[in-house]
Design a protein around this motif. Structure first.
Motif, PDB file in Angstrom:
ATOM      1  N   ARG A   1       0.878  -1.254   0.026  1.00 41.32           N
ATOM      2  CA  ARG A   1       0.114  -0.035  -0.059  1.00 41.32           C
ATOM      3  C   ARG A   1       0.883   1.438  -0.239  1.00 41.32           C
ATOM      4  O   ARG A   1       0.919   2.226  -0.903  1.00 41.32           O
ATOM      5  CB  ARG A   1      -0.900  -0.026   1.204  1.00 41.32           C
ATOM      6  N   ALA A   2       1.843   1.197   0.910  1.00 41.20           N
ATOM      7  CA  ALA A   2       2.894   2.383   1.005  1.00 41.20           C
ATOM      8  C   ALA A   2       3.442   2.473  -0.374  1.00 41.20           C
ATOM      9  O   ALA A   2       3.660   3.894  -0.736  1.00 41.20           O
ATOM     10  CB  ALA A   2       3.814   2.208   2.166  1.00 41.20           C
TER      11      ALA A   2
ATOM     12  N   ALA B   1       8.917  -0.252  -0.402  1.00 39.69           N
ATOM     13  CA  ALA B   1       8.417  -1.661  -0.520  1.00 39.69           C
ATOM     14  C   ALA B   1       9.377  -2.672  -0.046  1.00 39.69           C
ATOM     15  O   ALA B   1       8.661  -3.878   0.365  1.00 39.69           O
ATOM     16  CB  ALA B   1       8.645  -1.783  -1.782  1.00 39.69           C
ATOM     17  N   VAL B   2      10.601  -2.652   0.308  1.00 40.71           N
ATOM     18  CA  VAL B   2      11.508  -3.763   0.877  1.00 40.71           C
ATOM     19  C   VAL B   2      11.935  -3.378   2.140  1.00 40.71           C
ATOM     20  O   VAL B   2      12.677  -4.161   2.511  1.00 40.71           O
ATOM     21  CB  VAL B   2      12.659  -3.982  -0.323  1.00 40.71           C
ATOM     22  N   ARG B   3      11.391  -2.282   2.896  1.00 36.54           N
ATOM     23  CA  ARG B   3      11.817  -2.326   4.031  1.00 36.54           C
ATOM     24  C   ARG B   3      11.595  -3.221   4.949  1.00 36.54           C
ATOM     25  O   ARG B   3      10.371  -3.912   4.780  1.00 36.54           O
ATOM     26  CB  ARG B   3      11.479  -0.791   4.714  1.00 36.54           C
ATOM     27  N   GLU B   4      12.223  -3.353   6.125  1.00 37.99           N
ATOM     28  CA  GLU B   4      11.805  -4.235   7.375  1.00 37.99           C
ATOM     29  C   GLU B   4      10.498  -3.980   7.640  1.00 37.99           C
ATOM     30  O   GLU B   4       9.962  -2.568   7.995  1.00 37.99           O
ATOM     31  CB  GLU B   4      12.723  -3.946   8.296  1.00 37.99           C
TER      32      GLU B   4
ATOM     33  N   THR C   1      11.640  10.638  -7.361  1.00 37.46           N
ATOM     34  CA  THR C   1      10.604  10.217  -6.446  1.00 37.46           C
ATOM     35  C   THR C   1      10.211   8.844  -6.515  1.00 37.46           C
ATOM     36  O   THR C   1       9.908   8.307  -5.299  1.00 37.46           O
ATOM     37  CB  THR C   1       9.447  11.202  -6.250  1.00 37.46           C
ATOM     38  N   ASP C   2      10.184   8.298  -7.714  1.00 34.02           N
ATOM     39  CA  ASP C   2       9.595   6.986  -8.095  1.00 34.02           C
ATOM     40  C   ASP C   2      10.634   5.821  -7.869  1.00 34.02           C
ATOM     41  O   ASP C   2      10.179   4.642  -7.394  1.00 34.02           O
ATOM     42  CB  ASP C   2       9.001   6.932  -9.214  1.00 34.02           C
ATOM     43  N   LEU C   3      11.741   6.053  -8.053  1.00 33.80           N
ATOM     44  CA  LEU C   3      12.880   4.967  -8.252  1.00 33.80           C
ATOM     45  C   LEU C   3      13.156   4.531  -6.811  1.00 33.80           C
ATOM     46  O   LEU C   3      12.485   3.640  -6.140  1.00 33.80           O
ATOM     47  CB  LEU C   3      13.883   5.396  -8.951  1.00 33.80           C
ATOM     48  N   ALA C   4      14.408   4.906  -6.285  1.00 34.54           N
ATOM     49  CA  ALA C   4      14.982   4.726  -5.037  1.00 34.54           C
ATOM     50  C   ALA C   4      13.850   4.512  -3.770  1.00 34.54           C
ATOM     51  O   ALA C   4      13.811   3.611  -2.971  1.00 34.54           O
ATOM     52  CB  ALA C   4      16.095   5.511  -4.785  1.00 34.54           C
ATOM     53  N   PRO C   5      13.434   5.921  -3.526  1.00 33.16           N
ATOM     54  CA  PRO C   5      12.514   6.032  -2.376  1.00 33.16           C
ATOM     55  C   PRO C   5      11.321   4.889  -2.459  1.00 33.16           C
ATOM     56  O   PRO C   5      11.011   4.318  -1.435  1.00 33.16           O
ATOM     57  CB  PRO C   5      12.009   7.319  -2.425  1.00 33.16           C
ATOM     58  N   ALA C   6      10.707   4.831  -3.459  1.00 30.37           N
ATOM     59  CA  ALA C   6       9.515   3.684  -3.559  1.00 30.37           C
ATOM     60  C   ALA C   6       9.990   2.318  -3.226  1.00 30.37           C
ATOM     61  O   ALA C   6       9.368   1.592  -2.638  1.00 30.37           O
ATOM     62  CB  ALA C   6       8.624   4.065  -4.833  1.00 30.37           C
ATOM     63  N   LEU C   7      11.129   2.163  -4.000  1.00 30.35           N
ATOM     64  CA  LEU C   7      11.532   0.793  -3.737  1.00 30.35           C
ATOM     65  C   LEU C   7      12.023   0.578  -2.436  1.00 30.35           C
ATOM     66  O   LEU C   7      11.877  -0.526  -1.768  1.00 30.35           O
ATOM     67  CB  LEU C   7      12.863   0.796  -4.690  1.00 30.35           C
TER      68      LEU C   7
ATOM     69  N   ASP D   1      13.751   3.641   8.986  1.00 31.85           N
ATOM     70  CA  ASP D   1      14.324   2.624   8.259  1.00 31.85           C
ATOM     71  C   ASP D   1      15.684   3.173   7.543  1.00 31.85           C
ATOM     72  O   ASP D   1      15.779   4.088   6.826  1.00 31.85           O
ATOM     73  CB  ASP D   1      13.218   2.079   7.177  1.00 31.85           C
ATOM     74  N   ARG D   2      16.900   2.210   7.561  1.00 34.05           N
ATOM     75  CA  ARG D   2      18.092   2.889   7.168  1.00 34.05           C
ATOM     76  C   ARG D   2      17.956   3.034   5.432  1.00 34.05           C
ATOM     77  O   ARG D   2      18.618   4.004   4.935  1.00 34.05           O
ATOM     78  CB  ARG D   2      19.062   1.738   7.342  1.00 34.05           C
ATOM     79  N   HIS D   3      17.346   2.165   5.051  1.00 33.36           N
ATOM     80  CA  HIS D   3      17.242   2.120   3.284  1.00 33.36           C
ATOM     81  C   HIS D   3      16.523   3.291   2.854  1.00 33.36           C
ATOM     82  O   HIS D   3      16.673   3.966   1.985  1.00 33.36           O
ATOM     83  CB  HIS D   3      16.832   0.829   2.800  1.00 33.36           C
ATOM     84  N   VAL D   4      15.337   3.395   3.679  1.00 30.16           N
ATOM     85  CA  VAL D   4      14.430   4.673   3.169  1.00 30.16           C
ATOM     86  C   VAL D   4      15.061   5.925   3.535  1.00 30.16           C
ATOM     87  O   VAL D   4      15.318   6.791   2.603  1.00 30.16           O
ATOM     88  CB  VAL D   4      13.077   4.614   4.068  1.00 30.16           C
TER      89      VAL D   4
END
Ligand SMILES: Nc1ncnc2c1ncn2[C@@H]1O[C@H](COP(=O)(O)OP(=O)(O)OP(=O)(O)O)[C@@H](O)[C@H]1O
Length: 554
Positions: free
Chosen positions: A362-363, A412-415, A403-409, A491-494
């Protein structure tokens, strides 16, 4: 998942776990400690606790011990029930030869769920002896007499009724009850299922397995998550009812039995199952029918199992769960998920992982679709006000890239966060992707358009058109990144993706050649002030509106 002690055999399982709305689980080890212990032995009239057995009851226990497979040193006994009988007899100082001089095992019919008894033939100094222990209704059916106060007595229907009631009383205390019976065998008689008849009832053996304190909260959490729980057990309905009453928050759990299901056709079974909390005397073939019925009703079923015969039901279920400690290789091979410690709490945690996945979907969707919605709204509004387009094609491409590439990814994959959070319980495909997603997308769209609009308006009032479109571009990206960071928490990745994209944006805008290539101009302190102020205002408005929209979605 591995940290929780759960192994997923294929990634699809997590998604299916998040959708599961029926969980069928075992009793022993899943709800209880899984440490069956001899609690009491009775002669059919009165029981004595395992640590205060008299000679007649020790004789009953000795017969139960004879109807138990031999303990081999190299491997543990396959059945917990047998282990409990053996350990209890050892503690009570009871041996197989008590009441059967020079007894030596000659043949056995091992316990199987469909048989529900274990029978052993043994040679004594008086001839062959058949010893049986098993589910009371199965054993009593095969009895023709009983030993009463040390003497043989007939077993008329009234006596059977009284013994059945006694077994039910013992089971109602949450105990596993075994009836014990024997008879002499002819020398040439073979041990077959048909030969297990004309027995003499000796008494009952009651085994206790304490309910784990954490089982009740785990069941409650499942109900809060909208998951219908069904306890499946091979035990007596009274035992199952007593255990269910201790763990379930349903005031009067509805109990039915495997043989009752056999009486129903598919339509009647479909009508009954949504109302049932416990299915006792349930064998592996019932489990297959139960999974099929729930699936016919459009439910997503998770099913636990441990025996080799459970493999078909495990395979058929949307999420087949094998219990790692007790699971046979066949059950483990058929499962999508292997729960290392057999506990219901671990299954609940795995389910939460699945729900968290839907929350992440959803996020990520809200970021992608909501952000683009904001960009379109901003472009359409400013175009209708000024007659021109505020952002060039290159600038829109840059916004999407940042905005759509790294942040959205990263989102999606964060803990997954909030494993214990009540919010996760309410996630799932319908909840996560329904009104909640629509609200989140709309909010993100409005906030993004607001941030960019404020910035463009402020910059246009204080400067040239090119500067205003650069400020609008920076605010469009900045407002979206700020919302992404708010969603991702710490979250580190975000954090890396969000702050990295912001740094790239600042670099592009402030580097003269590159800035011009994208139709921008390097900005001064006032323009950056307008940009950051607009981002802050829009993000604050978003934070104020979020709880309001969540309330609406709930
Ligand atoms: N080793 C055994 N010897 C004789 N009878 C047994 C043995 N094990 C179980 N029984 C009888 O068969 C019944 C069903 O036992 P079974 O092992 O099939 O239950 P189960 O499905 O494993 O239940 P749960 O998952 O709740 O432990 C028991 O209630 C008991 O009366």
């Amino acid at each position: 998942m591995a940290d929780l002690g759960a192994l997923v055999r294929n990634p699809r399982t997590i998604e299916a776990l998040g959708r599961a709305d029926v969980l069928c689980f075992d009793k022993t080890g899943t709800l209880t400690e899984g440490t069956l212990q001899l609690a009491a032995v009775g002669d059919g009239d009165q029981e004595l606790p395992a640590d205060r057995l008299d000679t007649p009851r020790k004789a009953v226990l000795a017969a139960a011990l004879r109807a138990t497979p031999p303990a081999r040193q190299a491997e543990p006994m396959a059945h917990q029930t047998d282990r409990a009988v053996m350990a209890g007899a050892r503690r009570a100082g009871v041996a197989v030869r008590q009441g059967a001089p020079r007894w030596r095992r000659t043949d056995a019919l091992p316990f199987e769920p469909s048989r529900a008894y274990h029978a052993t033939a043994g040679r004594t100094s008086h001839g062959l002896l058949l010893s049986v222990k098993g589910a009371p209704e199965n054993v009593l059916r095969r009895c023709v007499g009983r030993r009463h106060r040390g003497a043989p007595a007939p077993l008329d229907p009234d006596a059977v009724e009284a013994l059945t009631a006694r077994a039910e009383e013992l089971a109602a205390a949450g105990r596993r009850v075994l009836a014990v019976a024997e008879r002499p065998m002819a020398d040439d008689e073979e041990l077959t299922d048909e030969a297990v008849r004309d027995l003499v009832f000796l008494g009952f053996v009651a085994l206790a397995d304490p309910v784990r304190t954490s089982a009740a909260p785990a069941t409650r959490r499942l109900h809060e998550a909208g998951v219908h729980t069904v306890m499946l057990t091979g035990d007596h309905p009274a035992t199952a009812d007593a255990i269910a009453a201790r763990v379930s928050d349903v005031p009067e759990p509805k109990v039915c039995t495997g043989p009752e299901l056999d009486e129903l056709d598919d339509a009647a079974l479909d009508a009954l199952l949504p109302t049932v909390d416990v299915i006792a005397r349930c064998s592996p073939h019932h489990k297959v029918r139960i999974v099929q019925a729930y699936q016919r009703l459009g439910r997503v079923v998770a099913m636990t199992g441990d025996g080799a015969n459970d493999a078909p039901a495990i395979r058929l279920a949307d999420v087949g769960i094998a219990l790692g400690r007790r699971g046979t290789p066949a059950a483990t091979a058929a499962a999508d998920l292997v729960v290392g410690d057999d506990r219901l709490e671990t299954i609940v945690s795995a389910l939460m992982e699945g729900r968290a996945m839907w929350a992440s979907v959803r996020a990520a969707l809200a970021i992608l679709i909501g952000g683009n919605l904001g960009e379109v709204t901003f472009s359409v509004l400013t175009a209708s006000l000024t007659g021109g387009t505020p952002l060039s094609a290159r600038q829109i491409m840059l916004v999407n890239l940042l905005t759509d590439l790294a942040p959205a990814l990263a989102i999606a994959v964060r803990e997954p966060t909030g494993h214990t959070g009540e919010r996760l319980l309410r996630e799932g495909p319908h909840r996560s992707l329904g009104t909640a997603l629509t609200n989140e997308m709309l909010l993100r769209g409005v906030i993004t358009a607001l941030g960019a609009g404020l910035a463009w308006f402020g910059a246009r009032l204080t400067g040239r058109r090119r500067r205003a479109s650069t400020v609008a571009l920076a605010a469009l990206v900045g407002t979206q990144l700020a919302q992404t960071l708010a969603t991702g928490g710490l979250d580190r990745h975000v954090l890396i993706a969000g702050l990295g994209s912001a740094a790239v944006l600042a670099g592009i805008v402030q580097t003269p050649g590159v800035s011009h290539f994208f139709g921008c101009t390097p900005l001064g302190p006032v323009a950056w002030g307008i940009t950051l102020g607009s981002i802050a205002l829009a993000t604050l408005a978003g934070s104020a509106l979020t709880p309001l929209l969540r309330g609406l979605a709930d």
